[in-house]
Design a protein around this motif. Structure first.
Motif, PDB file in Angstrom:
ATOM      1  N   ILE A  71       0.819  -1.212   0.000  1.00 15.48           N
ATOM      2  CA  ILE A  71       0.000   0.000   0.000  1.00 15.48           C
ATOM      3  C   ILE A  71       0.850   1.258   0.000  1.00 15.48           C
ATOM      4  N   HIS A  72       2.155   1.118   0.278  1.00 15.33           N
ATOM      5  CA  HIS A  72       3.055   2.280   0.314  1.00 15.33           C
ATOM      6  C   HIS A  72       4.445   1.825  -0.099  1.00 15.33           C
ATOM      7  N   TYR A  73       5.207   2.699  -0.745  1.00 15.31           N
ATOM      8  CA  TYR A  73       6.514   2.259  -1.260  1.00 15.31           C
ATOM      9  C   TYR A  73       7.487   1.841  -0.173  1.00 15.31           C
ATOM     10  N   GLN A  74       7.283   2.331   1.054  1.00 14.91           N
ATOM     11  CA  GLN A  74       8.231   1.978   2.127  1.00 14.91           C
ATOM     12  C   GLN A  74       8.220   0.494   2.484  1.00 14.91           C
ATOM     13  N   ILE A  75       7.226  -0.220   1.975  1.00 15.60           N
ATOM     14  CA  ILE A  75       7.171  -1.667   2.217  1.00 15.60           C
ATOM     15  C   ILE A  75       8.364  -2.364   1.541  1.00 15.60           C
ATOM     16  N   ALA A  76       8.996  -1.665   0.595  1.00 18.21           N
ATOM     17  CA  ALA A  76      10.186  -2.222  -0.078  1.00 18.21           C
ATOM     18  C   ALA A  76      11.299  -2.505   0.926  1.00 18.21           C
ATOM     19  N   ASP A  77      11.371  -1.684   1.993  1.00 17.49           N
ATOM     20  CA  ASP A  77      12.410  -1.879   3.010  1.00 17.49           C
ATOM     21  C   ASP A  77      12.189  -3.176   3.798  1.00 17.49           C
ATOM     22  N   LEU A  78      10.976  -3.727   3.715  1.00 17.42           N
ATOM     23  CA  LEU A  78      10.679  -4.995   4.396  1.00 17.42           C
ATOM     24  C   LEU A  78      10.835  -6.166   3.437  1.00 17.42           C
ATOM     25  N   GLY A  79      11.234  -5.877   2.185  1.00 19.84           N
ATOM     26  CA  GLY A  79      11.404  -6.922   1.180  1.00 19.84           C
ATOM     27  C   GLY A  79      10.196  -7.070   0.268  1.00 19.84           C
ATOM     28  N   GLY A  80       9.164  -6.232   0.461  1.00 19.79           N
ATOM     29  CA  GLY A  80       7.944  -6.299  -0.360  1.00 19.79           C
ATOM     30  C   GLY A  80       6.740  -6.623   0.505  1.00 19.79           C
ATOM     31  N   PRO A  81       5.618  -7.040  -0.128  1.00 21.27           N
ATOM     32  CA  PRO A  81       4.414  -7.382   0.643  1.00 21.27           C
ATOM     33  C   PRO A  81       4.763  -8.351   1.787  1.00 21.27           C
ATOM     34  N   VAL A  82       4.113  -8.161   2.941  1.00 15.74           N
ATOM     35  CA  VAL A  82       4.516  -8.912   4.146  1.00 15.74           C
ATOM     36  C   VAL A  82       3.597 -10.119   4.352  1.00 15.74           C
ATOM     37  N   SER A 107       0.826  -1.091   8.777  1.00 11.03           N
ATOM     38  CA  SER A 107      -0.389  -1.806   9.198  1.00 11.03           C
ATOM     39  C   SER A 107      -1.492  -0.817   9.537  1.00 11.03           C
ATOM     40  N   ARG A 108      -1.093   0.279  10.166  1.00 11.56           N
ATOM     41  CA  ARG A 108      -2.058   1.309  10.546  1.00 11.56           C
ATOM     42  C   ARG A 108      -2.648   1.976   9.302  1.00 11.56           C
ATOM     43  N   VAL A 109      -1.746   2.299   8.365  1.00 14.01           N
ATOM     44  CA  VAL A 109      -2.202   2.924   7.107  1.00 14.01           C
ATOM     45  C   VAL A 109      -3.165   1.975   6.384  1.00 14.01           C
ATOM     46  N   TYR A 110      -2.815   0.695   6.340  1.00 12.90           N
ATOM     47  CA  TYR A 110      -3.644  -0.292   5.643  1.00 12.90           C
ATOM     48  C   TYR A 110      -5.041  -0.365   6.266  1.00 12.90           C
ATOM     49  N   LEU A 111      -5.095  -0.440   7.600  1.00 11.41           N
ATOM     50  CA  LEU A 111      -6.396  -0.569   8.273  1.00 11.41           C
ATOM     51  C   LEU A 111      -7.272   0.651   8.018  1.00 11.41           C
ATOM     52  N   ILE A 112      -6.666   1.827   8.072  1.00 16.01           N
ATOM     53  CA  ILE A 112      -7.443   3.053   7.849  1.00 16.01           C
ATOM     54  C   ILE A 112      -7.915   3.103   6.388  1.00 16.01           C
ATOM     55  N   ALA A 113      -7.014   2.758   5.458  1.00 24.21           N
ATOM     56  CA  ALA A 113      -7.361   2.833   4.029  1.00 24.21           C
ATOM     57  C   ALA A 113      -8.505   1.875   3.696  1.00 24.21           C
ATOM     58  N   GLN A 114      -8.396   0.629   4.170  1.00 23.63           N
ATOM     59  CA  GLN A 114      -9.405  -0.351   3.753  1.00 23.63           C
ATOM     60  C   GLN A 114     -10.740  -0.173   4.489  1.00 23.63           C
ATOM     61  N   GLN A 115     -10.735   0.636   5.537  1.00 20.67           N
ATOM     62  CA  GLN A 115     -12.023   0.962   6.179  1.00 20.67           C
ATOM     63  C   GLN A 115     -12.804   1.956   5.332  1.00 20.67           C
ATOM     64  N   ASN A 116     -12.079   2.614   4.430  1.00 21.90           N
ATOM     65  CA  ASN A 116     -12.706   3.697   3.661  1.00 21.90           C
ATOM     66  C   ASN A 116     -12.837   3.393   2.183  1.00 21.90           C
ATOM     67  N   THR A 124     -11.335   0.556  -1.240  1.00 27.04           N
ATOM     68  CA  THR A 124     -10.370  -0.464  -1.652  1.00 27.04           C
ATOM     69  C   THR A 124      -9.056   0.235  -1.961  1.00 27.04           C
ATOM     70  N   PRO A 125      -8.009  -0.016  -1.157  1.00 25.41           N
ATOM     71  CA  PRO A 125      -6.751   0.715  -1.393  1.00 25.41           C
ATOM     72  C   PRO A 125      -6.132   0.350  -2.744  1.00 25.41           C
ATOM     73  N   SER A 126      -5.530   1.324  -3.407  1.00 23.01           N
ATOM     74  CA  SER A 126      -4.729   1.030  -4.604  1.00 23.01           C
ATOM     75  C   SER A 126      -3.401   0.454  -4.120  1.00 23.01           C
ATOM     76  N   LEU A 127      -2.744  -0.329  -4.993  1.00 24.13           N
ATOM     77  CA  LEU A 127      -1.512  -1.005  -4.586  1.00 24.13           C
ATOM     78  C   LEU A 127      -0.375  -0.689  -5.555  1.00 24.13           C
ATOM     79  N   ILE A 128       0.872  -0.904  -5.078  1.00 21.02           N
ATOM     80  CA  ILE A 128       2.060  -0.694  -5.899  1.00 21.02           C
ATOM     81  C   ILE A 128       2.493  -2.055  -6.449  1.00 21.02           C
ATOM     82  N   ASP A 129       2.795  -2.142  -7.753  1.00 18.89           N
ATOM     83  CA  ASP A 129       3.145  -3.452  -8.318  1.00 18.89           C
ATOM     84  C   ASP A 129       4.629  -3.787  -8.093  1.00 18.89           C
ATOM     85  N   ASP A 130       4.969  -5.075  -8.355  1.00 18.14           N
ATOM     86  CA  ASP A 130       6.318  -5.582  -8.073  1.00 18.14           C
ATOM     87  C   ASP A 130       7.399  -4.820  -8.838  1.00 18.14           C
TER      88      ASP A 130
END
Ligand code: ZN
Length: 222
Positions: A114-125, A180-189, A191-197
């Motif tokens: 849901i955000h580019y910073q997830i790249a620092d975790l290796g990608g989708p968790v 995780s916080r961003v994801y929960l807030i986004a999907q409550q409002n 369907t979040p857009s996503l960043i591809d591989d």
């Protein structure tokens, strides 16, 4: 009197206090460890983090045999040892029951990009399936989920991150909680857009470039 691995054990105790201060853990939930060659220094089981002294940090070998320290090591020691044994590049591990990451672990199989910073975790968790805490079964499913990643969620349990250093593992834990916080807030409002591989690979290249340059300049300051 000096104690064995004093610097590393101080780092572990300091990281545990930071986890408490940043709200990543409450009471004595969560644990942190660093690898020192063939040994691991890990937080003790059930001790208040604010009072931890370096000598309270337990030192074990990679098979869990005691090396130094008189307290019972963290109940998640099997998980830490399994991760270290499975990947020689891991230098430190942080595990928490932080609120937003734990909430997400009950809802999805993967925390998406849901955000580019997830790249620092290796990608989708990935979310490792639920197993009883402190068991080899939990260690096995989490080690499996962590392959090629720096972070995993543990279903109905919490989060785990790894790094070269305890600071890096801790920083990734803070990033995971924020994502995780961003994801929960986004999907409550909606369907979040996503960043591809493909884009995540570009992000990783950018992160590498900026970090490399900054390291160079910091070295030049000395
Ligand atoms: Zn736990």
């Amino acid at each position: 009197m000096s104690i064995r691995y004093e610097a590393e054990r101080s780092d572990v105790a300091a990281a545990a206090r930071t986890m408490l201060e940043t709200g990543l853990v409450v009471n004595t939930s969560g644990n942190v460890s660093v690898r020192i060659g063939e040994h691991v220094a890990i937080t003790p089981s059930g001790c208040p983090y604010e009072d931890l002294a370096p000598s309270d940090i337990v030192v074990l070998d990679l098979d869990g045999k005691p090396v130094d320290g008189d307290l019972v090591p963290s109940s998640e020691t099997p998980l830490h040892l399994s991760l270290y044994k499975g990947d020689e590049s891991i230098g430190a591990i942080v595990h928490t029951h932080s609120v937003y990451a734990t909430a997400v672990s009950t809802l999805v199989d993967t925390l998406p990009a849901i955000h580019y910073q997830i790249a620092d975790l290796g990608g989708p968790v990935p979310v490792a399936p639920y197993r009883t805490f402190g068991t080899p079964e939990l260690a096995a499913v989490v080690s499996d989920a962590m392959k090629g990643r720096h972070a995993a969620l543990m279903q109905n349990h919490g989060a785990v991150t790894v790094g070269d250093t305890v600071d890096q593992a801790l920083s990734r834990c803070i990033t995971l909680e924020w994502l995780s916080r961003v994801y929960l807030i986004a999907q409550q409002n909606g369907t979040p857009s996503l960043i591809d591989d493909e884009e995540l690979e570009r992000v990783k290249a950018q992160q590498k470039k900026f970090r490399g340059e900054q390291k160079k300049r910091l070295r030049n300051r000395k």
